[in-house]
Scaffold this motif. Structure first.
Motif, mmCIF file in Angstrom:
data_model
loop_
_atom_site.group_PDB
_atom_site.id
_atom_site.type_symbol
_atom_site.label_atom_id
_atom_site.label_comp_id
_atom_site.label_asym_id
_atom_site.label_seq_id
_atom_site.Cartn_x
_atom_site.Cartn_y
_atom_site.Cartn_z
ATOM 1 N N UNK A 11 0.798 -1.226 0.000
ATOM 2 C CA UNK A 11 0.000 0.000 0.000
ATOM 3 C C UNK A 11 0.823 1.265 0.000
ATOM 4 N N UNK A 12 2.135 1.152 -0.198
ATOM 5 C CA UNK A 12 2.992 2.331 -0.294
ATOM 6 C C UNK A 12 2.621 3.096 -1.556
ATOM 7 N N UNK A 13 2.827 4.417 -1.536
ATOM 8 C CA UNK A 13 2.532 5.198 -2.729
ATOM 9 C C UNK A 13 3.368 6.467 -2.781
ATOM 10 N N UNK A 14 3.369 7.077 -3.957
ATOM 11 C CA UNK A 14 4.091 8.320 -4.190
ATOM 12 C C UNK A 14 3.129 9.462 -3.940
ATOM 13 N N UNK A 15 3.434 10.308 -2.970
ATOM 14 C CA UNK A 15 2.573 11.447 -2.659
ATOM 15 C C UNK A 15 2.936 12.649 -3.525
ATOM 16 N N UNK A 16 4.219 12.801 -3.829
ATOM 17 C CA UNK A 16 4.665 13.925 -4.642
ATOM 18 C C UNK A 16 5.956 13.550 -5.340
ATOM 19 N N UNK A 17 5.976 13.778 -6.645
ATOM 20 C CA UNK A 17 7.175 13.457 -7.416
ATOM 21 C C UNK A 17 7.147 14.290 -8.688
ATOM 22 N N UNK A 18 8.207 15.039 -8.984
ATOM 23 C CA UNK A 18 8.239 15.814 -10.223
ATOM 24 C C UNK A 18 8.340 14.880 -11.429
ATOM 25 N N UNK A 19 8.093 15.395 -12.622
ATOM 26 C CA UNK A 19 8.166 14.550 -13.819
ATOM 27 C C UNK A 19 9.494 13.810 -13.966
ATOM 28 N N UNK A 20 10.569 14.415 -13.496
ATOM 29 C CA UNK A 20 11.879 13.775 -13.618
ATOM 30 C C UNK A 20 12.022 12.595 -12.666
ATOM 31 N N UNK A 21 11.161 12.544 -11.627
ATOM 32 C CA UNK A 21 11.264 11.485 -10.630
ATOM 33 C C UNK A 21 12.333 11.758 -9.601
ATOM 34 N N UNK A 22 12.998 12.886 -9.719
ATOM 35 C CA UNK A 22 14.088 13.255 -8.818
ATOM 36 C C UNK A 22 13.787 14.613 -8.195
ATOM 37 N N UNK A 23 14.426 14.902 -7.091
ATOM 38 C CA UNK A 23 14.310 16.214 -6.478
ATOM 39 C C UNK A 23 14.097 16.112 -4.987
ATOM 40 N N UNK A 24 14.450 17.186 -4.299
ATOM 41 C CA UNK A 24 14.360 17.186 -2.845
ATOM 42 C C UNK A 24 12.928 17.200 -2.341
ATOM 43 N N UNK A 25 11.972 17.523 -3.218
ATOM 44 C CA UNK A 25 10.573 17.572 -2.791
ATOM 45 C C UNK A 25 9.816 16.264 -3.028
ATOM 46 N N UNK A 26 10.501 15.206 -3.429
ATOM 47 C CA UNK A 26 9.879 13.887 -3.582
ATOM 48 C C UNK A 26 9.388 13.416 -2.213
ATOM 49 N N UNK A 27 8.129 12.968 -2.170
ATOM 50 C CA UNK A 27 7.555 12.449 -0.923
ATOM 51 C C UNK A 27 6.942 11.087 -1.198
ATOM 52 N N UNK A 28 7.392 10.091 -0.434
ATOM 53 C CA UNK A 28 6.830 8.753 -0.516
ATOM 54 C C UNK A 28 6.129 8.448 0.795
ATOM 55 N N UNK A 29 5.028 7.708 0.692
ATOM 56 C CA UNK A 29 4.271 7.297 1.873
ATOM 57 C C UNK A 29 4.397 5.779 1.994
ATOM 58 N N UNK A 30 4.878 5.356 3.142
ATOM 59 C CA UNK A 30 5.092 3.932 3.406
ATOM 60 C C UNK A 30 4.101 3.456 4.462
ATOM 61 N N UNK A 31 3.457 2.336 4.196
ATOM 62 C CA UNK A 31 2.517 1.737 5.168
ATOM 63 C C UNK A 31 3.294 0.978 6.227
ATOM 64 N N UNK A 32 2.760 0.996 7.414
ATOM 65 C CA UNK A 32 3.358 0.282 8.533
ATOM 66 C C UNK A 32 2.358 -0.747 9.075
ATOM 67 N N UNK A 33 2.779 -1.807 9.656
ATOM 68 C CA UNK A 33 4.161 -2.214 9.879
ATOM 69 C C UNK A 33 4.796 -2.760 8.618
ATOM 70 N N UNK A 34 6.111 -2.754 8.608
ATOM 71 C CA UNK A 34 6.880 -3.307 7.486
ATOM 72 C C UNK A 34 7.176 -4.763 7.792
ATOM 73 N N UNK A 35 7.207 -5.591 6.743
ATOM 74 C CA UNK A 35 7.561 -7.006 6.959
ATOM 75 C C UNK A 35 9.032 -7.181 7.288
#
Length: 73
Positions: free
Chosen positions: A49-73
């Protein structure tokens, strides 16, 4: 990343949002944002259920935000 997941799980959180620029700064890195994003992307697991909350078209940059579901296996 594992430490961040463990801390969030200990607080009882069900998700953790991670911004590449924050990780880069916390680690004291210089000009390594692409590497930080690459490592963050390796931890993404859509099956959990992890997803990308914010990512520029390049896929790179300091403003990239990923959301990770917990708990992790």
């Amino acid at each position: 990343m594992r430490k961040r997941f463990a801390e969030a799980e200990a607080k009882g959180l069900s998700v953790v949002c991670v911004k590449a620029g924050d990780v880069h700064k916390q680690l004291g890195l210089v000009n390594q944002v692409p590497n930080v994003v690459r490592v963050m992307r390796q931890y993404l697991n859509e099956a959990l259920g992890d997803f990308i909350a914010k990512e520029p078209p390049s896929g790179q940059g300091s403003d990239v935000i990923y959301v990770y579901r917990l708990p992790r296996p």
